[in-house]
Design a protein around this motif. Structure first.
Motif, PDB file in Angstrom:
ATOM      1  N   GLU A 146       0.829  -1.207   0.000  1.00 54.86           N
ATOM      2  CA  GLU A 146       0.000   0.000   0.000  1.00 54.86           C
ATOM      3  C   GLU A 146       0.861   1.253   0.000  1.00 54.86           C
ATOM      4  OE1 GLU A 146      -3.576   2.130   2.609  1.00 54.86           O
ATOM      5  OE2 GLU A 146      -2.733   0.210   3.257  1.00 54.86           O
ATOM      6  N   ARG A 147       1.900   1.262   0.832  1.00 50.29           N
ATOM      7  CA  ARG A 147       2.782   2.429   0.925  1.00 50.29           C
ATOM      8  C   ARG A 147       3.503   2.689  -0.395  1.00 50.29           C
ATOM      9  NH1 ARG A 147       8.158   3.596   2.348  1.00 50.29           N
ATOM     10  NH2 ARG A 147       8.682   1.406   2.612  1.00 50.29           N
ATOM     11  N   LEU A 148       3.933   1.626  -1.056  1.00 49.48           N
ATOM     12  CA  LEU A 148       4.695   1.763  -2.292  1.00 49.48           C
ATOM     13  C   LEU A 148       3.829   1.638  -3.544  1.00 49.48           C
ATOM     14  CD1 LEU A 148       7.883  -0.240  -1.243  1.00 49.48           C
ATOM     15  CD2 LEU A 148       7.630   2.237  -1.452  1.00 49.48           C
ATOM     16  N   ARG A 149       2.512   1.596  -3.333  1.00 47.70           N
ATOM     17  CA  ARG A 149       1.553   1.588  -4.435  1.00 47.70           C
ATOM     18  C   ARG A 149       1.748   0.395  -5.369  1.00 47.70           C
ATOM     19  NH1 ARG A 149       1.723   8.114  -5.686  1.00 47.70           N
ATOM     20  NH2 ARG A 149       0.789   8.739  -3.724  1.00 47.70           N
ATOM     21  N   ARG A 154       7.454  -6.640  -7.903  1.00 48.11           N
ATOM     22  CA  ARG A 154       7.293  -5.195  -7.948  1.00 48.11           C
ATOM     23  C   ARG A 154       7.796  -4.529  -6.666  1.00 48.11           C
ATOM     24  NH1 ARG A 154       1.627  -3.158  -9.691  1.00 48.11           N
ATOM     25  NH2 ARG A 154       2.853  -1.231  -9.791  1.00 48.11           N
ATOM     26  N   LEU A 155       7.651  -5.185  -5.531  1.00 45.57           N
ATOM     27  CA  LEU A 155       8.167  -4.619  -4.289  1.00 45.57           C
ATOM     28  C   LEU A 155       9.697  -4.581  -4.303  1.00 45.57           C
ATOM     29  CD1 LEU A 155       5.823  -6.061  -1.506  1.00 45.57           C
ATOM     30  CD2 LEU A 155       6.094  -3.667  -2.188  1.00 45.57           C
ATOM     31  N   ARG A 156      10.317  -5.596  -4.889  1.00 45.72           N
ATOM     32  CA  ARG A 156      11.783  -5.576  -5.000  1.00 45.72           C
ATOM     33  C   ARG A 156      12.250  -4.373  -5.811  1.00 45.72           C
ATOM     34  NH1 ARG A 156      11.031 -11.240  -6.193  1.00 45.72           N
ATOM     35  NH2 ARG A 156      11.731 -12.558  -4.452  1.00 45.72           N
ATOM     36  N   ASN A 157      11.487  -4.021  -6.806  1.00 48.99           N
ATOM     37  CA  ASN A 157      11.846  -2.896  -7.658  1.00 48.99           C
ATOM     38  C   ASN A 157      11.656  -1.564  -6.940  1.00 48.99           C
ATOM     39  OD1 ASN A 157      12.601  -1.413  -9.869  1.00 48.99           O
ATOM     40  ND2 ASN A 157      10.810  -1.872 -11.107  1.00 48.99           N
ATOM     41  N   ARG A 158      10.749  -1.515  -5.997  1.00 48.46           N
ATOM     42  CA  ARG A 158      10.415  -0.245  -5.342  1.00 48.46           C
ATOM     43  C   ARG A 158      11.049  -0.078  -3.963  1.00 48.46           C
ATOM     44  NH1 ARG A 158       4.675   1.972  -7.457  1.00 48.46           N
ATOM     45  NH2 ARG A 158       4.907   1.235  -9.591  1.00 48.46           N
ATOM     46  N   LEU A 159      11.283  -1.174  -3.274  1.00 45.04           N
ATOM     47  CA  LEU A 159      11.882  -1.097  -1.938  1.00 45.04           C
ATOM     48  C   LEU A 159      13.395  -1.205  -2.077  1.00 45.04           C
ATOM     49  CD1 LEU A 159      11.177  -0.876   1.079  1.00 45.04           C
ATOM     50  CD2 LEU A 159      11.138  -3.370   1.166  1.00 45.04           C
ATOM     51  N   ASN A 183      10.653   6.044  -5.193  1.00 44.23           N
ATOM     52  CA  ASN A 183      10.424   4.605  -5.184  1.00 44.23           C
ATOM     53  C   ASN A 183       9.005   4.204  -5.574  1.00 44.23           C
ATOM     54  OD1 ASN A 183      12.965   3.655  -4.602  1.00 44.23           O
ATOM     55  ND2 ASN A 183      12.671   3.640  -2.385  1.00 44.23           N
ATOM     56  N   ARG A 184       8.078   5.149  -5.597  1.00 42.59           N
ATOM     57  CA  ARG A 184       6.707   4.725  -5.847  1.00 42.59           C
ATOM     58  C   ARG A 184       5.945   5.525  -6.906  1.00 42.59           C
ATOM     59  NH1 ARG A 184       3.245   6.510  -0.436  1.00 42.59           N
ATOM     60  NH2 ARG A 184       3.040   8.718  -0.936  1.00 42.59           N
ATOM     61  N   HIS A 185       6.393   6.732  -7.230  1.00 46.23           N
ATOM     62  CA  HIS A 185       5.625   7.559  -8.168  1.00 46.23           C
ATOM     63  C   HIS A 185       5.841   7.051  -9.595  1.00 46.23           C
ATOM     64  CE1 HIS A 185       3.830  11.007 -10.098  1.00 46.23           C
ATOM     65  NE2 HIS A 185       3.480  11.487  -8.912  1.00 46.23           N
ATOM     66  N   PRO A 186       4.773   6.942 -10.391  1.00 56.02           N
ATOM     67  CA  PRO A 186       4.907   6.433 -11.766  1.00 56.02           C
ATOM     68  C   PRO A 186       5.845   7.258 -12.637  1.00 56.02           C
ATOM     69  CG  PRO A 186       2.708   7.359 -11.382  1.00 56.02           C
ATOM     70  CD  PRO A 186       3.350   7.220 -10.047  1.00 56.02           C
ATOM     71  N   ARG A 239      11.334   4.924 -14.872  1.00 58.31           N
ATOM     72  CA  ARG A 239      12.599   4.731 -15.588  1.00 58.31           C
ATOM     73  C   ARG A 239      13.768   4.676 -14.619  1.00 58.31           C
ATOM     74  NH1 ARG A 239      15.425   8.779 -20.075  1.00 58.31           N
ATOM     75  NH2 ARG A 239      17.113   7.355 -20.655  1.00 58.31           N
ATOM     76  N   LEU A 240      13.747   5.533 -13.623  1.00 56.97           N
ATOM     77  CA  LEU A 240      14.808   5.511 -12.608  1.00 56.97           C
ATOM     78  C   LEU A 240      14.862   4.138 -11.940  1.00 56.97           C
ATOM     79  CD1 LEU A 240      15.641   8.211  -9.970  1.00 56.97           C
ATOM     80  CD2 LEU A 240      15.161   5.892  -9.212  1.00 56.97           C
ATOM     81  N   ARG A 241      13.710   3.619 -11.566  1.00 57.00           N
ATOM     82  CA  ARG A 241      13.672   2.316 -10.897  1.00 57.00           C
ATOM     83  C   ARG A 241      14.117   1.183 -11.823  1.00 57.00           C
ATOM     84  NH1 ARG A 241       8.875   4.870  -8.985  1.00 57.00           N
ATOM     85  NH2 ARG A 241       7.506   3.649 -10.354  1.00 57.00           N
TER      86      ARG A 241
END
Length: 308
Positions: free
Chosen positions: A115-118, A131-136, A209-212, A216-218
Protein backbone atom coordinates in the motif's frame (compact mmCIF):
# COMPACT_ATOMS: atom_id res chain seq x y z
CA UNK A 1 -12.01 38.46 -27.72
CA UNK A 2 -15.23 36.96 -26.42
CA UNK A 3 -15.75 36.31 -22.72
CA UNK A 4 -15.93 32.56 -23.42
CA UNK A 5 -12.53 32.51 -25.11
CA UNK A 6 -10.99 34.63 -22.35
CA UNK A 7 -12.31 32.20 -19.77
CA UNK A 8 -10.81 29.31 -21.71
CA UNK A 9 -7.40 30.98 -21.82
CA UNK A 10 -7.54 31.46 -18.06
CA UNK A 11 -8.67 27.90 -17.47
CA UNK A 12 -6.07 26.10 -19.62
CA UNK A 13 -2.99 27.23 -17.63
CA UNK A 14 -4.60 26.01 -14.43
CA UNK A 15 -5.28 22.60 -15.96
CA UNK A 16 -1.73 22.35 -17.26
CA UNK A 17 -0.34 23.52 -13.93
CA UNK A 18 -2.42 20.99 -12.04
CA UNK A 19 -1.35 18.18 -14.38
CA UNK A 20 2.30 19.16 -13.96
CA UNK A 21 1.88 19.05 -10.21
CA UNK A 22 0.86 15.38 -10.38
CA UNK A 23 4.11 14.62 -12.18
CA UNK A 24 6.70 16.92 -10.67
CA UNK A 25 6.30 16.67 -6.98
CA UNK A 26 6.16 14.13 -4.21
CA UNK A 27 2.90 13.72 -2.35
CA UNK A 28 4.15 13.38 1.21
CA UNK A 29 0.81 13.93 2.93
CA UNK A 30 0.90 10.36 4.19
CA UNK A 31 4.55 10.37 5.23
CA UNK A 32 5.50 13.79 6.52
CA UNK A 33 5.66 14.23 10.25
CA UNK A 34 4.46 11.07 11.92
CA UNK A 35 7.36 9.63 13.88
CA UNK A 36 5.53 6.29 14.04
CA UNK A 37 4.97 6.09 10.28
CA UNK A 38 7.53 3.29 9.82
CA UNK A 39 5.71 0.04 9.18
CA UNK A 40 6.10 -2.08 12.31
CA UNK A 41 9.00 -4.51 12.05
CA UNK A 42 10.93 -5.98 14.96
CA UNK A 43 14.15 -5.92 12.93
CA UNK A 44 13.83 -2.15 12.51
CA UNK A 45 15.33 -0.22 15.46
CA UNK A 46 13.94 3.02 16.85
CA UNK A 47 15.20 6.14 15.14
CA UNK A 48 18.18 7.77 16.89
CA UNK A 49 17.56 11.13 18.55
CA UNK A 50 19.81 13.05 16.16
CA UNK A 51 17.51 12.19 13.25
CA UNK A 52 14.99 14.66 14.71
CA UNK A 53 17.34 17.66 14.61
CA UNK A 54 16.31 20.68 12.54
CA UNK A 55 18.29 22.02 9.61
CA UNK A 56 21.26 24.23 10.57
CA UNK A 57 21.43 27.76 9.17
CA UNK A 58 23.87 27.30 6.30
CA UNK A 59 23.47 30.94 5.27
CA UNK A 60 25.92 31.87 8.04
CA UNK A 61 28.81 30.42 6.03
CA UNK A 62 30.71 32.99 4.02
CA UNK A 63 33.13 30.53 2.43
CA UNK A 64 31.41 28.48 -0.28
CA UNK A 65 33.67 25.46 0.16
CA UNK A 66 33.01 25.35 3.90
CA UNK A 67 29.27 25.70 3.35
CA UNK A 68 29.22 22.82 0.88
CA UNK A 69 31.29 20.62 3.19
CA UNK A 70 28.98 21.36 6.11
CA UNK A 71 25.90 20.71 3.98
CA UNK A 72 27.15 17.33 2.77
CA UNK A 73 28.36 16.32 6.24
CA UNK A 74 24.93 17.06 7.65
CA UNK A 75 23.06 15.29 4.88
CA UNK A 76 25.12 12.13 4.35
CA UNK A 77 24.40 10.45 7.73
CA UNK A 78 20.67 10.97 7.17
CA UNK A 79 20.91 9.35 3.76
CA UNK A 80 22.76 6.36 5.21
CA UNK A 81 20.19 6.13 8.00
CA UNK A 82 17.25 6.12 5.56
CA UNK A 83 18.90 3.71 3.13
CA UNK A 84 20.05 1.27 5.80
CA UNK A 85 16.51 1.02 7.12
CA UNK A 86 15.28 0.32 3.60
CA UNK A 87 17.83 -2.47 3.25
CA UNK A 88 16.64 -4.02 6.52
CA UNK A 89 13.11 -3.99 5.16
CA UNK A 90 14.33 -5.39 1.85
CA UNK A 91 16.10 -8.24 3.63
CA UNK A 92 12.88 -9.06 5.47
CA UNK A 93 10.96 -8.92 2.18
CA UNK A 94 13.32 -11.53 0.71
CA UNK A 95 12.85 -13.77 3.74
CA UNK A 96 9.09 -13.68 3.18
CA UNK A 97 9.49 -14.43 -0.52
CA UNK A 98 11.24 -17.68 0.40
CA UNK A 99 8.40 -18.95 2.57
CA UNK A 100 5.67 -21.34 1.44
CA UNK A 101 3.15 -19.81 3.83
CA UNK A 102 3.03 -16.48 5.64
CA UNK A 103 1.72 -15.78 9.11
CA UNK A 104 -0.98 -13.20 9.69
CA UNK A 105 1.55 -10.61 10.92
CA UNK A 106 3.87 -11.25 7.97
CA UNK A 107 1.01 -10.88 5.52
CA UNK A 108 -0.08 -7.66 7.23
CA UNK A 109 3.42 -6.21 6.88
CA UNK A 110 3.56 -7.22 3.24
CA UNK A 111 0.20 -5.62 2.47
CA UNK A 112 1.22 -2.44 4.30
CA UNK A 113 4.40 -2.15 2.25
CA UNK A 114 2.44 -2.76 -0.93
CA UNK A 115 0.00 0.00 0.00
CA UNK A 116 2.78 2.43 0.93
CA UNK A 117 4.70 1.76 -2.29
CA UNK A 118 1.55 1.59 -4.44
CA UNK A 119 1.86 -2.00 -5.55
CA UNK A 120 -1.55 -3.34 -6.47
CA UNK A 121 -1.03 -7.09 -6.85
CA UNK A 122 -2.39 -10.26 -5.29
CA UNK A 123 -0.95 -10.45 -1.73
CA UNK A 124 2.16 -12.65 -1.51
CA UNK A 125 2.03 -13.36 -5.25
CA UNK A 126 5.18 -13.51 -7.38
CA UNK A 127 4.10 -10.28 -9.07
CA UNK A 128 3.79 -8.52 -5.72
CA UNK A 129 7.27 -9.61 -4.61
CA UNK A 130 8.73 -8.70 -8.00
CA UNK A 131 7.29 -5.19 -7.95
CA UNK A 132 8.17 -4.62 -4.29
CA UNK A 133 11.78 -5.58 -5.00
CA UNK A 134 11.85 -2.90 -7.66
CA UNK A 135 10.42 -0.25 -5.34
CA UNK A 136 11.88 -1.10 -1.94
CA UNK A 137 15.45 -0.09 -2.66
CA UNK A 138 18.04 2.59 -1.96
CA UNK A 139 18.79 5.89 -3.67
CA UNK A 140 22.53 6.65 -4.07
CA UNK A 141 23.82 9.47 -1.85
CA UNK A 142 25.20 11.48 -4.77
CA UNK A 143 21.74 11.89 -6.29
CA UNK A 144 20.12 12.81 -2.98
CA UNK A 145 22.84 15.38 -2.25
CA UNK A 146 22.79 16.98 -5.68
CA UNK A 147 19.01 17.34 -5.73
CA UNK A 148 18.90 18.60 -2.15
CA UNK A 149 21.54 21.24 -2.93
CA UNK A 150 19.76 22.23 -6.14
CA UNK A 151 16.23 22.38 -4.77
CA UNK A 152 17.06 24.04 -1.44
CA UNK A 153 19.83 26.44 -2.56
CA UNK A 154 22.28 24.57 -0.36
CA UNK A 155 19.90 24.51 2.57
CA UNK A 156 19.21 28.26 2.55
CA UNK A 157 15.80 28.46 0.87
CA UNK A 158 12.72 29.62 2.75
CA UNK A 159 11.20 26.16 2.51
CA UNK A 160 14.35 24.51 3.83
CA UNK A 161 14.78 26.89 6.76
CA UNK A 162 11.12 27.06 7.78
CA UNK A 163 9.94 23.61 6.75
CA UNK A 164 13.01 21.33 6.69
CA UNK A 165 12.05 20.73 3.05
CA UNK A 166 15.15 20.03 0.96
CA UNK A 167 13.55 18.82 -2.27
CA UNK A 168 10.73 21.20 -3.08
CA UNK A 169 8.15 18.57 -2.18
CA UNK A 170 4.52 19.61 -2.49
CA UNK A 171 1.45 18.63 -0.53
CA UNK A 172 -2.18 19.23 -1.36
CA UNK A 173 -4.07 19.47 1.93
CA UNK A 174 -4.87 22.98 3.18
CA UNK A 175 -2.39 23.92 5.91
CA UNK A 176 -0.06 20.99 5.18
CA UNK A 177 2.90 23.27 4.51
CA UNK A 178 4.05 26.69 3.35
CA UNK A 179 2.22 28.62 0.65
CA UNK A 180 4.57 29.52 -2.25
CA UNK A 181 4.80 33.26 -2.72
CA UNK A 182 4.61 32.92 -6.51
CA UNK A 183 1.83 30.33 -6.57
CA UNK A 184 -0.41 30.60 -9.64
CA UNK A 185 -3.84 32.00 -8.87
CA UNK A 186 -6.29 29.15 -8.48
CA UNK A 187 -3.62 26.58 -7.50
CA UNK A 188 -4.01 24.88 -4.14
CA UNK A 189 -0.68 23.14 -3.55
CA UNK A 190 1.65 24.03 -0.69
CA UNK A 191 5.30 23.22 -0.11
CA UNK A 192 5.35 20.54 2.55
CA UNK A 193 6.91 21.11 5.93
CA UNK A 194 8.68 18.29 7.75
CA UNK A 195 9.48 17.68 11.39
CA UNK A 196 13.13 17.19 10.43
CA UNK A 197 15.41 17.07 7.37
CA UNK A 198 15.58 13.30 7.85
CA UNK A 199 11.83 13.11 7.24
CA UNK A 200 12.30 15.15 4.07
CA UNK A 201 14.99 12.72 2.86
CA UNK A 202 12.80 9.75 3.72
CA UNK A 203 9.79 11.17 1.90
CA UNK A 204 11.91 12.07 -1.15
CA UNK A 205 13.26 8.51 -1.38
CA UNK A 206 9.76 7.12 -1.01
CA UNK A 207 8.55 9.36 -3.79
CA UNK A 208 11.23 8.17 -6.21
CA UNK A 209 10.42 4.60 -5.18
CA UNK A 210 6.71 4.73 -5.85
CA UNK A 211 5.63 7.56 -8.17
CA UNK A 212 4.91 6.43 -11.77
CA UNK A 213 6.90 9.39 -13.10
CA UNK A 214 10.12 7.75 -11.88
CA UNK A 215 9.61 4.27 -13.29
CA UNK A 216 12.60 4.73 -15.59
CA UNK A 217 14.81 5.51 -12.61
CA UNK A 218 13.67 2.32 -10.90
CA UNK A 219 14.20 0.28 -14.06
CA UNK A 220 17.79 1.54 -14.40
CA UNK A 221 18.43 0.67 -10.76
CA UNK A 222 16.91 -2.79 -11.12
CA UNK A 223 18.93 -3.57 -14.23
CA UNK A 224 22.12 -2.60 -12.42
CA UNK A 225 21.21 -4.67 -9.36
CA UNK A 226 20.38 -7.73 -11.47
CA UNK A 227 23.83 -7.51 -13.05
CA UNK A 228 25.50 -7.24 -9.63
CA UNK A 229 26.22 -3.54 -10.06
CA UNK A 230 25.34 -0.40 -8.09
CA UNK A 231 23.55 2.31 -10.04
CA UNK A 232 25.31 5.63 -9.47
CA UNK A 233 23.51 8.89 -9.01
CA UNK A 234 24.57 10.06 -12.46
CA UNK A 235 23.01 6.98 -14.05
CA UNK A 236 19.78 7.28 -12.10
CA UNK A 237 19.50 10.97 -12.97
CA UNK A 238 18.25 9.84 -16.39
CA UNK A 239 15.01 8.92 -14.63
CA UNK A 240 14.37 12.47 -13.37
CA UNK A 241 12.94 13.93 -16.55
CA UNK A 242 9.61 14.43 -14.80
CA UNK A 243 11.02 16.06 -11.66
CA UNK A 244 11.29 19.47 -13.25
CA UNK A 245 9.59 21.12 -16.20
CA UNK A 246 13.12 21.77 -17.48
CA UNK A 247 13.43 18.09 -18.39
CA UNK A 248 16.81 17.20 -19.93
CA UNK A 249 18.36 20.49 -18.82
CA UNK A 250 17.51 19.64 -15.23
CA UNK A 251 18.98 16.14 -15.58
CA UNK A 252 22.21 17.55 -16.97
CA UNK A 253 22.39 20.14 -14.20
CA UNK A 254 22.08 17.43 -11.54
CA UNK A 255 24.76 15.37 -13.27
CA UNK A 256 27.03 18.42 -13.44
CA UNK A 257 26.57 19.04 -9.73
CA UNK A 258 27.47 15.43 -8.98
CA UNK A 259 30.59 15.66 -11.12
CA UNK A 260 31.74 19.13 -10.03
CA UNK A 261 31.35 18.33 -6.32
CA UNK A 262 32.85 14.82 -6.60
CA UNK A 263 29.71 13.31 -5.10
CA UNK A 264 30.49 9.89 -6.60
CA UNK A 265 32.87 9.62 -3.65
CA UNK A 266 29.88 9.31 -1.33
CA UNK A 267 28.39 6.56 -3.48
CA UNK A 268 31.61 4.60 -3.15
CA UNK A 269 31.73 5.17 0.61
CA UNK A 270 28.14 4.04 0.93
CA UNK A 271 28.86 0.86 -1.01
CA UNK A 272 31.84 0.12 1.22
CA UNK A 273 29.83 0.73 4.38
CA UNK A 274 26.65 -1.15 3.55
CA UNK A 275 26.66 -4.91 3.42
CA UNK A 276 23.27 -6.39 2.69
CA UNK A 277 24.48 -9.81 3.77
CA UNK A 278 25.32 -8.45 7.24
CA UNK A 279 22.03 -7.90 9.13
CA UNK A 280 23.85 -6.90 12.30
CA UNK A 281 25.86 -4.27 10.43
CA UNK A 282 22.71 -2.79 8.94
CA UNK A 283 21.06 -2.72 12.36
CA UNK A 284 24.02 -0.78 13.76
CA UNK A 285 23.84 1.74 10.93
CA UNK A 286 20.10 2.16 11.38
CA UNK A 287 20.45 2.81 15.11
CA UNK A 288 23.73 4.79 15.32
CA UNK A 289 23.62 6.98 18.42
CA UNK A 290 25.80 9.66 16.86
CA UNK A 291 25.44 10.94 13.33
CA UNK A 292 29.18 11.41 12.93
CA UNK A 293 29.56 7.63 13.20
CA UNK A 294 27.97 7.40 9.74
CA UNK A 295 30.33 9.87 8.09
CA UNK A 296 32.99 8.58 5.67
CA UNK A 297 36.06 7.37 7.53
CA UNK A 298 34.15 6.62 10.73
CA UNK A 299 32.48 3.44 11.90
CA UNK A 300 29.59 2.77 14.24
CA UNK A 301 32.05 0.85 16.41
CA UNK A 302 33.80 4.18 17.14
CA UNK A 303 30.79 5.22 19.24
CA UNK A 304 31.82 3.06 22.18
CA UNK A 305 35.17 4.84 22.53
CA UNK A 306 33.46 8.24 22.34
CA UNK A 307 31.02 7.36 25.10
CA UNK A 308 33.81 6.52 27.53
Amino acid sequence: MSSGIRALWLFVPLVVFGFWGTLHTPDPDHDRDDETSDIALSKLPSLPDWSRADLPDFSTYRDTTEKKAAFFSFLYPRIVLANSRILIEREYLESLAGKDELSKSELTWLKSQAERLRVDEEPASEDMFRRLRNRLDVIPPSLVMAQAANESAWGTSRFALRGNNLFGQWCFSRGCGLVPQARVEGASHEVADFSSPYRSVRSYIQNLNRHPTYQRLRDIRLKARNSGDFASGSRLAAGLLGYSERGEDYVEEIRSMISYNNLDYYDEEFQNTVREDDPQGLFQLASAKQEKALLPGNTVADETSDEG
